[in-house]
Design a protein around this motif. Sequence first.
Motif, PDB file in Angstrom:
ATOM      1  N   HIS A 232       0.834  -1.208   0.000  1.00  0.00           N
ATOM      2  CA  HIS A 232       0.000   0.000   0.000  1.00  0.00           C
ATOM      3  C   HIS A 232       0.867   1.255   0.000  1.00  0.00           C
ATOM      4  O   HIS A 232       0.590   2.220  -0.745  1.00  0.00           O
ATOM      5  CB  HIS A 232      -0.918   0.006   1.228  1.00  0.00           C
ATOM      6  CG  HIS A 232      -2.086  -0.918   1.110  1.00  0.00           C
ATOM      7  ND1 HIS A 232      -2.936  -0.943   0.029  1.00  0.00           N
ATOM      8  CD2 HIS A 232      -2.570  -1.867   1.973  1.00  0.00           C
ATOM      9  CE1 HIS A 232      -3.885  -1.843   0.212  1.00  0.00           C
ATOM     10  NE2 HIS A 232      -3.683  -2.427   1.385  1.00  0.00           N
ATOM     11  N   ARG A 236       1.138   0.060  -4.733  1.00  0.00           N
ATOM     12  CA  ARG A 236       0.780  -1.134  -5.508  1.00  0.00           C
ATOM     13  C   ARG A 236      -0.667  -1.518  -5.196  1.00  0.00           C
ATOM     14  O   ARG A 236      -1.019  -1.715  -4.030  1.00  0.00           O
ATOM     15  CB  ARG A 236       1.703  -2.308  -5.158  1.00  0.00           C
ATOM     16  CG  ARG A 236       3.180  -2.048  -5.430  1.00  0.00           C
ATOM     17  CD  ARG A 236       3.500  -2.085  -6.915  1.00  0.00           C
ATOM     18  NE  ARG A 236       4.904  -1.884  -7.168  1.00  0.00           N
ATOM     19  CZ  ARG A 236       5.725  -2.831  -7.622  1.00  0.00           C
ATOM     20  NH1 ARG A 236       5.274  -4.053  -7.864  1.00  0.00           N
ATOM     21  NH2 ARG A 236       7.004  -2.556  -7.844  1.00  0.00           N
ATOM     22  N   ARG A 237      -1.475  -1.662  -6.236  1.00  0.00           N
ATOM     23  CA  ARG A 237      -2.859  -2.077  -6.043  1.00  0.00           C
ATOM     24  C   ARG A 237      -2.913  -3.584  -5.780  1.00  0.00           C
ATOM     25  O   ARG A 237      -2.200  -4.349  -6.408  1.00  0.00           O
ATOM     26  CB  ARG A 237      -3.695  -1.735  -7.273  1.00  0.00           C
ATOM     27  CG  ARG A 237      -3.794  -0.242  -7.572  1.00  0.00           C
ATOM     28  CD  ARG A 237      -4.510  -0.028  -8.887  1.00  0.00           C
ATOM     29  NE  ARG A 237      -3.823  -0.748  -9.973  1.00  0.00           N
ATOM     30  CZ  ARG A 237      -4.370  -1.032 -11.158  1.00  0.00           C
ATOM     31  NH1 ARG A 237      -5.616  -0.656 -11.415  1.00  0.00           N
ATOM     32  NH2 ARG A 237      -3.676  -1.677 -12.081  1.00  0.00           N
ATOM     33  N   GLN A 240      -4.682  -6.186  -8.155  1.00  0.00           N
ATOM     34  CA  GLN A 240      -4.457  -5.894  -9.571  1.00  0.00           C
ATOM     35  C   GLN A 240      -2.962  -5.876  -9.922  1.00  0.00           C
ATOM     36  O   GLN A 240      -2.547  -6.431 -10.963  1.00  0.00           O
ATOM     37  CB  GLN A 240      -5.097  -4.548  -9.947  1.00  0.00           C
ATOM     38  CG  GLN A 240      -6.615  -4.535  -9.839  1.00  0.00           C
ATOM     39  CD  GLN A 240      -7.083  -4.089  -8.477  1.00  0.00           C
ATOM     40  OE1 GLN A 240      -6.361  -4.213  -7.487  1.00  0.00           O
ATOM     41  NE2 GLN A 240      -8.303  -3.551  -8.411  1.00  0.00           N
ATOM     42  N   ASP A 241      -2.146  -5.214  -9.075  1.00  0.00           N
ATOM     43  CA  ASP A 241      -0.709  -5.143  -9.332  1.00  0.00           C
ATOM     44  C   ASP A 241       0.060  -6.250  -8.616  1.00  0.00           C
ATOM     45  O   ASP A 241       1.080  -6.735  -9.132  1.00  0.00           O
ATOM     46  CB  ASP A 241      -0.148  -3.782  -8.873  1.00  0.00           C
ATOM     47  CG  ASP A 241      -0.807  -2.614  -9.578  1.00  0.00           C
ATOM     48  OD1 ASP A 241      -1.240  -2.794 -10.734  1.00  0.00           O
ATOM     49  OD2 ASP A 241      -0.914  -1.540  -8.962  1.00  0.00           O
TER      50      ASP A 241
END
Length: 282
Positions: A232, A236-237, A240-241
């Motif tokens: 976080h 970085r998602r 998704q990431d």
Amino acid sequence: SQQTRERVQVAIDQLGYRPNILARSLIHKRTNTLGVVAWGIDYFGPSRTVVGIEQQAHQLDYSLFLNLVDRPDNGDTEQVLDTLITHRVDGILWAVPQVGNNRDWLETTHMEQLPPIVFLSMEPQPGLAVVAVDNFSGAEQATQHLIQQGCRKIGIITGPLTWWEARERYAGWKAAMDQANLATPTSLVVEGEWTAISGEQGLLKLLNQEADIDAVFASNDQIALGAIGSAHRLGRRIPQDLAFVGFDNIPESACFWPPLTTVYQQLMDAGRIAVQTLHKMI
């Protein structure tokens, strides 16, 4: 006779009489007591196991004599065994995880001179009663789940590799990667501890070694918690990431953001099965 029984019961009620368990044990050669050697009950995994032990022991009318060791690699086994034998326990539950060489004493101890013993959280060995979670399979399934989600570069933050359980989880991750023909270079592996701080630092190290990883298998949920926090902060998602899977299914994992996919260890069941096994041996 029923009349005598009633008179005795009245006397018991008036005097507050309680049976002398020690005297009974001398007659029956049984104390109905199980010795439990444990470590780390302030941690989620060991505490769940001990709860399972206590519940099943209570159902089978056993008392527990609990002996906590300071460290899982503590070598003061002889003193622990002497204490349990002195208290005339009917059997022993060895709930200290296998770490380093802390099982070497089995090679020099005359097991036939000891009460029956059931071991938890260790590698199966011929001639020993062992109850353990299938760490290899759990880690393999966790990694396969990430692969099924389309992840291809999956890092792992292990527990301390002196622990048998940590090595099994690493082996499960590697087996799943090998089955999918995915590379497992050392740059995808970071050895950690069983703590959130370890996960926080471990993810940073992983990304420094392999910046384009798309998933992480964290070897317990505490490691996952710290790693998710780092993700976080780096923007970085999730997922998704960067996708995550943990191991333990601690109650708090459902409250992580986002909620954590994790492997459920049946630790209370392991404790119960260990007591059932020991009861049969006794």
